[in-house]
Scaffold this active site. Structure first.
Site, PDB file in Angstrom:
ATOM      1  CD  GLU A 119      19.207 -11.854 -35.686  1.00  0.00           C
ATOM      2  OE1 GLU A 119      18.112 -12.093 -36.169  1.00  0.00           O
ATOM      3  OE2 GLU A 119      20.262 -11.774 -36.345  1.00  0.00           O
ATOM      4  CE  LYS A 159      16.550 -19.636 -30.172  1.00  0.00           C
ATOM      5  NZ  LYS A 159      15.284 -20.181 -29.686  1.00  0.00           N
ATOM      6  CB  CYS A 170     -16.422 -25.668   2.760  1.00  0.00           C
ATOM      7  SG  CYS A 170     -16.727 -24.985   1.124  1.00  0.00           S
TER       8      CYS A 170
END
Ligand code: IVH
Length: 724
Positions: free
Chosen positions: A140, A142, A445
């Site tokens: 199954e 986890k 910038c």
């Protein structure tokens, strides 16, 4: 593929850690077990108590696997505080404690077919069964959530508790009652009394993304992954908050139980389902290793299509009588094992590199990816650290691969290992377009056009890895980031003024600079906050109240809030202690502009303030614009001196470092107390450190202290020293 690029700091990686287990001698093994115990305890505390892990599950598993491997080779070296004898972290105080009648243990892991076969062989050997004897196993998913135990008495849900350290958890009953998937009572005849159901609480990926979007809107912290979101939601002291979080639940087992009318795990699941408990729809019954592996592969291939995170497959021996015979070894059952999945990876293209400008002007490159689903979550950004990293010459730790740069148009392998922001694992060079050019990092910038430069560290003479915009407050990006920093938790902590709202108010010219926050209510006839989208009378009024409440603020918060480059909480506190009042601080910093002044010498003499920091502070106050902002702010707010210091105390003038977790008080409390008694609290250990107070989970700092011969105290010894 580069696996060494972990987030651990380099000082935490002694070379011993890289040595294969098979090559360790006894002394080295003992040293490694000691280090691993501390490191695992540290990560357990972050994961279980703060819901804020700093390493991925895969990295964590690797630590545990190494610990287990060393213990297997040197069983006599197993420590009392070994992680293999412990499951999680001890429970947090705020919730009532619940002692589990049947411990909530953990699973051991296997990572490949060979280890799975070993697991099966061990079972056969233990039970004395021949290889020909067929054994069935349930297989199954986890579920990657958090485990919970739910106690029903006379069919009524009476208690919900977290796992905690496996023996004692936290009582979260009111919170689990808000979860729709969990039946509040079971009326079926024959329902055992008492009955403790066990399972996993989780949050769907969709709900997680929605929750994070809301968190961003409110300016609250975002959760790293659905599991942390589920844990954070369940562990709310106020259950009405839990009720608003869409938590789900899958059952996978039981604890104390009067009588279970079945003989196999598989049949137990059918009964649980009939009683109304949610069971994962992918659970299968398998009859051979081949079937187990087929189920593993099948579920793994559908993994990214699921709406919840799973991190492996759990196999459980089907026959309950055999489960009972097998029992437990240290912290895990012998009859079950988790077969973990590797971290989820995906291949995608780098569309562009975006440069973001932060509060202090740092230009941070972000990879803009062609959207790709990794582990069920769509990712389109990944961190690129800095210029050198992109050029393949180093940077934040290491480049992807030595000498390999990253170019726009490249095909990249990305991995999401428990984090939202994925990592780039590698560049697929064969797929690099012929015309792809090396990336040229901007030297201006991108927001304001000012020069962007790399400072040279005055101590080392080396170029800083970070390129910064020199525009200061003329740069809109820096202005808005500074506003965000100003209202953030460690600064003015203005409730109701999160990042998103600040940005909107900045863009609409309602708040342009720091003092504007405090004139907002006065100007509201013009600004009309309540009428804005997403606001309203109540939230506007709450915001004005929150702002009013912050007109008195501690001086260290005030200094921190200014956003002076290199000045964080700790430096701000040192400055607040040294100068006492805001006026004296500002006056001294303005005088210190002259490097020959006494004020400059005094600033440099403060222990804990180095030349880079001193220069940054003086530069900040040399900028007329900044001085104007500070003056205007001081007309609005009244910074309060910190509490008086006890100069007569035994630790007055001493430098202290706290490391590991403290048990009698929080870290902030301990710091505040030490400072009240006249001590300086430092973040790292050096020759100047007088005491290191080490609690469980202490790591590299403790090690440094020992190497430097600094006195190490336990929390109790520390309390004794300061007389409390
Ligand atoms: S069985 C004795 N089944 O994994 C422990 N555990 O490391 C029996 N988990 O604490 C656990 N899905 O929180 C089991 N289908 C599943 C699970 C599952 C998730 C978690 C659980 C447990 C941890 C074990």
């Amino acid at each position: 593929m580069n696996k060494s690029r972990s987030k651990k700091k380099s000082d935490e990686k002694p070379t011993l850690a890289a040595k294969p287990v098979a090559e360790l001698d006894e002394a080295e093994a003992a040293a490694e077990l000691k280090r691993l115990a501390a490191e695992i305890a540290h990560h357990d505390a972050l994961y279980y108590r703060q819901d804020e892990p700093e390493i991925s599950d895969a990295e964590y598993d690797a630590l545990r696997t190494r610990n287990d491997a060393i213990e297997a080779r040197f069983p006599h070296l197993v420590r009392d505080d070994s992680p293999s004898l412990r499951i999680g972290a001890a429970p947090v105080e705020a919730f009532g404690k619940v002692t589990h009648r049947v411990p909530m243990l953990s699973l051991s892991n296997v990572f490949d077919e060979e280890e799975l076969r070993d697991f099966l062989d061990r079972i056969r050997r233990f039970l004395g069964l021949p290889p020909s004897e067929k054994l069935a196993f349930t297989a199954e998913p986890k579920i990657d959530g958090l485990s919970i135990t739910l106690r029903y008495e006379r069919g009524v849900l009476v208690q919900g508790a977290t796992r905690g350290d496996g023996y004692e958890g936290e009582n979260v009953t009111p919170n689990v009652r808000t979860i729709a998937d969990i039946p509040k009572s079971v009326k079926t005849k024959g329902f055992p009394d008492p009955f403790e159901l066990r399972g996993e609480i989780y949050m769907s990926r969709k709900a997680f993304q929605r929750l994070n979007e809301e968190q961003v809107k409110r300016g609250d912290r975002v959760f790293a992954n659905p599991r942390n979101a589920a844990a954070g939601s369940l562990r709310q002291l106020d259950s009405s908050i839990t009720a608003q979080r869409p938590l789900r639940f899958f059952a996978y087992g039981w604890g104390e139980i009067a009588d279970l009318p079945v003989e196999t795990q598989w049949d137990a699941y059918q009964v649980l389902r009939a009683w109304g408990f949610p069971l994962n729809p992918l659970i299968k019954l398998t009859h051979s290793v081949e079937e187990m592996l087929a189920t593993y592969r099948n579920i793994e291939s559908g993994r990214s299509g699921l709406d919840y995170d799973i991190d492996g497959i759990v196999y459980k021996l089907d026959r309950l009588d055999l489960q009972r015979r097998l029992g437990f070894v240290s912290r895990s059952p012998r009859f079950a094992v988790a077969h973990k999945f590797p971290a989820e990876k995906a291949i995608t293209k780098l569309r562009d590199i975006d440069i973001q400008v932060g509060r202090t002007g740092a230009l941070t490159p972000v990879a803009k990816l062609e959207p790709v689903t990794v582990g069920g979550v769509v990712v389109q950004n990944a961190g690129l650290h800095n210029e050198d990293y992109i050029r393949g010459i180093g940077g934040d730790g290491q480049p992807i691969r030595n000498g390999v740069d990253i170019r726009v148009g490249d095909t990249l392998i990305v991995q999401r290992a428990g984090d939202v922001i994925p990592q780039i694992l590698d560049v697929v060079l064969e797929k690099r377009p012929k015309n792809a050019k090396p990336y040229v990092f901007p030297t201006k910038c991108p927001v304001c056009g000012s020069h962007a430069t790399r400072e040279v560290n005055p101590n080392t003479g080396k170029e800083d890895a970070v390129r910064r915009c020199t525009g200061g407050l003329i740069c809109p990006a820096q202005r808005v980031e500074r506003l965000k920093h100003f209202v953030s938790r460690d600064s003015f902590d203005i409730e109701g003024l999160g990042e998103k709202r600040i940005k909107e108010l900045y863009e609409d010219s309602i708040i342009q600079s720091l003092p504007d926050i405090f004139t907002l209510a006065k100007r509201d006839k013009v600004a009309k906050i309540a009428e804005r989208e997403g606001w309203g009378e109540l939230s506007a009024r709450n915001l004005f109240d929150a702002i009013e409440a912050r007109r008195t603020v501690k001086l260290d918060r005030f200094i921190n809030a200014l956003g002076i480059p290199h000045v964080g909480e700790i430096t701000a506190r040192l400055l607040a202690r040294t100068y006492g009042t805001a006026e004296d601080f500002v006056k001294a910093m303005r005088t210190a502009k002259s490097r020959q002044s006494e004020a400059f010498a005094e600033l440099n003499n403060i222990e804990g303030i180095g030349p880079t920091v001193a220069e940054a502070i003086v530069d900040f106050f040399a900028e007329p614009h900044n001085v104007k902002v500070v003056d205007a702010l001081l007309k609005e707010v009244r910074p309060q001196p910190l509490e008086a210091i006890d100069h007569a105390s035994p630790i007055s003038g001493k430098t202290v470092v706290f490391t590991g977790s403290l048990e009698r008080m929080t870290r902030s409390e301990a710091k505040a107390k030490a400072e009240r008694l006249g001590a300086k609290v430092a973040g790292s250990v050096s020759q100047k450190t007088d005491y290191v107070v080490a609690g469980p989970g202490a790591g590299s700092k403790l090690k440094n202290a020992k190497e430097l011969g600094v006195k190490v105290l336990t929390e109790d010894e520390w309390l004794k020293l300061i007389g409390s």
